[in-house]
Write a protein that holds these residues in place. Structure first.
Motif, PDB file in Angstrom:
ATOM      1  N   LEU A  29      39.185  51.007  44.251  1.00 33.38           N
ATOM      2  CA  LEU A  29      38.831  52.387  43.919  1.00 33.38           C
ATOM      3  C   LEU A  29      37.975  52.499  42.668  1.00 33.38           C
ATOM      4  O   LEU A  29      37.893  53.557  42.061  1.00 33.38           O
ATOM      5  CB  LEU A  29      40.113  53.206  43.742  1.00 33.38           C
ATOM      6  N   THR A  30      37.310  51.441  42.291  1.00 22.19           N
ATOM      7  CA  THR A  30      36.526  51.413  41.060  1.00 22.19           C
ATOM      8  C   THR A  30      35.489  52.534  41.011  1.00 22.19           C
ATOM      9  O   THR A  30      35.364  53.223  40.004  1.00 22.19           O
ATOM     10  CB  THR A  30      35.835  50.046  40.891  1.00 22.19           C
ATOM     11  N   THR A  31      34.752  52.732  42.086  1.00 18.63           N
ATOM     12  CA  THR A  31      33.712  53.765  42.100  1.00 18.63           C
ATOM     13  C   THR A  31      34.313  55.142  41.884  1.00 18.63           C
ATOM     14  O   THR A  31      33.816  55.925  41.063  1.00 18.63           O
ATOM     15  CB  THR A  31      32.926  53.734  43.434  1.00 18.63           C
ATOM     16  N   SER A  32      35.381  55.454  42.584  1.00 17.12           N
ATOM     17  CA  SER A  32      36.015  56.765  42.437  1.00 17.12           C
ATOM     18  C   SER A  32      36.595  56.950  41.036  1.00 17.12           C
ATOM     19  O   SER A  32      36.508  58.030  40.461  1.00 17.12           O
ATOM     20  CB  SER A  32      37.109  56.959  43.487  1.00 17.12           C
ATOM     21  N   ARG A  33      37.203  55.893  40.488  1.00 19.07           N
ATOM     22  CA  ARG A  33      37.779  55.981  39.150  1.00 19.07           C
ATOM     23  C   ARG A  33      36.687  56.258  38.123  1.00 19.07           C
ATOM     24  O   ARG A  33      36.828  57.132  37.266  1.00 19.07           O
ATOM     25  CB  ARG A  33      38.527  54.701  38.796  1.00 19.07           C
ATOM     26  N   SER A  68      31.451  65.306  43.626  1.00 18.80           N
ATOM     27  CA  SER A  68      32.915  65.245  43.732  1.00 18.80           C
ATOM     28  C   SER A  68      33.363  64.850  45.130  1.00 18.80           C
ATOM     29  O   SER A  68      34.453  64.304  45.310  1.00 18.80           O
ATOM     30  CB  SER A  68      33.520  66.595  43.358  1.00 18.80           C
ATOM     31  N   GLY A  69      32.532  65.117  46.118  1.00 20.32           N
ATOM     32  CA  GLY A  69      32.855  64.754  47.488  1.00 20.32           C
ATOM     33  C   GLY A  69      32.955  63.254  47.705  1.00 20.32           C
ATOM     34  O   GLY A  69      33.571  62.806  48.682  1.00 20.32           O
ATOM     35  N   VAL A  70      32.382  62.460  46.805  1.00 20.10           N
ATOM     36  CA  VAL A  70      32.453  61.001  46.937  1.00 20.10           C
ATOM     37  C   VAL A  70      33.903  60.516  46.869  1.00 20.10           C
ATOM     38  O   VAL A  70      34.309  59.621  47.610  1.00 20.10           O
ATOM     39  CB  VAL A  70      31.580  60.310  45.867  1.00 20.10           C
ATOM     40  N   ILE A  71      34.694  61.115  46.005  1.00 23.61           N
ATOM     41  CA  ILE A  71      36.105  60.721  45.879  1.00 23.61           C
ATOM     42  C   ILE A  71      36.843  61.046  47.175  1.00 23.61           C
ATOM     43  O   ILE A  71      37.648  60.251  47.661  1.00 23.61           O
ATOM     44  CB  ILE A  71      36.769  61.403  44.664  1.00 23.61           C
ATOM     45  N   VAL A  72      36.543  62.203  47.748  1.00 23.22           N
ATOM     46  CA  VAL A  72      37.182  62.584  49.005  1.00 23.22           C
ATOM     47  C   VAL A  72      36.713  61.659  50.125  1.00 23.22           C
ATOM     48  O   VAL A  72      37.495  61.268  50.994  1.00 23.22           O
ATOM     49  CB  VAL A  72      36.905  64.065  49.339  1.00 23.22           C
ATOM     50  N   TYR A  73      35.446  61.283  50.094  1.00 20.50           N
ATOM     51  CA  TYR A  73      34.928  60.328  51.084  1.00 20.50           C
ATOM     52  C   TYR A  73      35.692  59.000  50.987  1.00 20.50           C
ATOM     53  O   TYR A  73      36.080  58.425  52.013  1.00 20.50           O
ATOM     54  CB  TYR A  73      33.431  60.101  50.855  1.00 20.50           C
ATOM     55  N   ASP A  74      35.914  58.522  49.764  1.00 20.82           N
ATOM     56  CA  ASP A  74      36.715  57.301  49.588  1.00 20.82           C
ATOM     57  C   ASP A  74      38.121  57.488  50.143  1.00 20.82           C
ATOM     58  O   ASP A  74      38.697  56.563  50.727  1.00 20.82           O
ATOM     59  CB  ASP A  74      36.804  56.912  48.110  1.00 20.82           C
ATOM     60  N   ASP A  95      36.496  74.949  34.301  1.00 23.86           N
ATOM     61  CA  ASP A  95      36.245  73.671  34.964  1.00 23.86           C
ATOM     62  C   ASP A  95      36.742  72.508  34.111  1.00 23.86           C
ATOM     63  O   ASP A  95      37.286  71.534  34.630  1.00 23.86           O
ATOM     64  CB  ASP A  95      34.754  73.527  35.255  1.00 23.86           C
ATOM     65  N   VAL A  96      36.579  72.619  32.800  1.00 21.68           N
ATOM     66  CA  VAL A  96      37.074  71.578  31.895  1.00 21.68           C
ATOM     67  C   VAL A  96      38.591  71.471  32.014  1.00 21.68           C
ATOM     68  O   VAL A  96      39.157  70.379  32.023  1.00 21.68           O
ATOM     69  CB  VAL A  96      36.644  71.866  30.429  1.00 21.68           C
ATOM     70  N   ALA A  97      39.260  72.607  32.126  1.00 18.43           N
ATOM     71  CA  ALA A  97      40.717  72.609  32.237  1.00 18.43           C
ATOM     72  C   ALA A  97      41.195  72.190  33.627  1.00 18.43           C
ATOM     73  O   ALA A  97      42.234  71.548  33.758  1.00 18.43           O
ATOM     74  CB  ALA A  97      41.258  73.998  31.903  1.00 18.43           C
ATOM     75  N   HIS A  98      40.430  72.530  34.658  1.00 19.31           N
ATOM     76  CA  HIS A  98      40.851  72.267  36.042  1.00 19.31           C
ATOM     77  C   HIS A  98      40.798  70.780  36.398  1.00 19.31           C
ATOM     78  O   HIS A  98      41.702  70.268  37.063  1.00 19.31           O
ATOM     79  CB  HIS A  98      39.970  73.077  36.996  1.00 19.31           C
ATOM     80  N   ARG A  99      39.760  70.072  35.995  1.00 18.06           N
ATOM     81  CA  ARG A  99      39.622  68.631  36.205  1.00 18.06           C
ATOM     82  C   ARG A  99      39.829  68.210  37.656  1.00 18.06           C
ATOM     83  O   ARG A  99      40.690  67.385  37.984  1.00 18.06           O
ATOM     84  CB  ARG A  99      40.566  67.866  35.303  1.00 18.06           C
ATOM     85  N   ALA A 100      39.027  68.759  38.541  1.00 19.28           N
ATOM     86  CA  ALA A 100      39.171  68.500  39.971  1.00 19.28           C
ATOM     87  C   ALA A 100      39.033  67.020  40.315  1.00 19.28           C
ATOM     88  O   ALA A 100      39.775  66.498  41.149  1.00 19.28           O
ATOM     89  CB  ALA A 100      38.129  69.306  40.752  1.00 19.28           C
ATOM     90  N   ASN A 101      38.105  66.339  39.663  1.00 18.68           N
ATOM     91  CA  ASN A 101      37.884  64.929  39.988  1.00 18.68           C
ATOM     92  C   ASN A 101      39.067  64.065  39.582  1.00 18.68           C
ATOM     93  O   ASN A 101      39.446  63.151  40.318  1.00 18.68           O
ATOM     94  CB  ASN A 101      36.599  64.441  39.310  1.00 18.68           C
ATOM     95  N   ARG A 102      39.646  64.337  38.422  1.00 16.60           N
ATOM     96  CA  ARG A 102      40.837  63.585  38.002  1.00 16.60           C
ATOM     97  C   ARG A 102      41.996  63.825  38.956  1.00 16.60           C
ATOM     98  O   ARG A 102      42.735  62.907  39.301  1.00 16.60           O
ATOM     99  CB  ARG A 102      41.244  63.967  36.579  1.00 16.60           C
ATOM    100  N   LYS A 103      42.173  65.086  39.353  1.00 16.96           N
ATOM    101  CA  LYS A 103      43.267  65.404  40.282  1.00 16.96           C
ATOM    102  C   LYS A 103      43.072  64.678  41.604  1.00 16.96           C
ATOM    103  O   LYS A 103      44.016  64.090  42.143  1.00 16.96           O
ATOM    104  CB  LYS A 103      43.330  66.916  40.519  1.00 16.96           C
ATOM    105  N   ASN A 104      41.851  64.734  42.124  1.00 12.25           N
ATOM    106  CA  ASN A 104      41.604  64.089  43.412  1.00 12.25           C
ATOM    107  C   ASN A 104      41.708  62.570  43.317  1.00 12.25           C
ATOM    108  O   ASN A 104      42.211  61.917  44.232  1.00 12.25           O
ATOM    109  CB  ASN A 104      40.252  64.526  43.977  1.00 12.25           C
ATOM    110  N   TYR A 105      41.255  61.999  42.211  1.00 14.53           N
ATOM    111  CA  TYR A 105      41.395  60.555  42.048  1.00 14.53           C
ATOM    112  C   TYR A 105      42.878  60.165  41.969  1.00 14.53           C
ATOM    113  O   TYR A 105      43.292  59.162  42.559  1.00 14.53           O
ATOM    114  CB  TYR A 105      40.652  60.036  40.816  1.00 14.53           C
TER     115      TYR A 105
END
Length: 175
Positions: free
Chosen positions: A28-32, A72-78, A113-123
């Motif tokens: 998961l290196t790319t997503s991380r 952000s869709g890249v993480i979901v793709y992974d 958006d800074v507080a929501h952190r969608a990418n961290r949550k999805n990762y």
């Protein structure tokens, strides 16, 4: 005076507290890295608040949120590649939709958006699912249909929301 080792000594050497911990999901290196760059690239001085490119790109009205949602869709793709369970994919899609909706409000949306952190949550969801089931069986037809829907729908909604927001903003500016 020398001490004799006790019978309870284990064969494994003690690990120092600050020693690096092996990555539980090296695939998961790319997503991380993407989650880090998009949500935590720099820390606000004097705080522990991280700011990433997602918030910065989001400052570009309409277009920034479109770019952010796409990246952000890249993480979901992974997640689909590693056959994350459908309920986790649904949570990831919901997180992306909320992120897109937050971005509609210029300025305030970027702070949220800074507080929501969608990418961290999805990762985190991706990493947990891969850790719990590192080698899922081949995907079923039902999984593929659900996964495609849960990836495509949030991305399309994010694009639509961004385009509508951009159109409304341009209409407001130019009368």
């Amino acid at each position: 005076m020398s001490r004799k080792p006790s019978a309870s000594v284990t064969a494994e050497p003690a690990t120092p507290i600050d020693a690096p911990v092996a990555d539980p999901a090296p695939r998961l290196t790319t997503s991380r890295h993407l989650a880090h760059v998009m949500d935590d690239l720099a820390t606000v001085p004097g705080t522990q608040v991280g700011v990433g490119l997602d918030a910065v790109i989001g400052l570009i009205p309409g277009l920034g949120d479109l770019i952010g949602s796409t990246v952000s869709g890249v993480i979901v793709y992974d997640a689909v590649r590693y056959r994350v369970p459908v309920p986790s994919l649904a949570r990831m899609g919901t997180t992306l939709i909320v992120d897109a909706l937050l971005g509609v409000v210029p300025g305030v949306g970027d702070l949220l958006d800074v507080a929501h952190r969608a990418n961290r949550k999805n990762y985190a969801l991706l990493e947990k699912a891969v850790r719990e089931n590192p080698d899922p069986g081949p995907p079923t037809a039902g999984y593929i249909v659900a996964a495609v829907a849960l990836v495509v729908v949030p991305l399309v909604l994010g694009v639509v929301i961004s385009i509508v927001a951009l159109w409304l903003m341009l209409r407001w500016i130019f009368g």
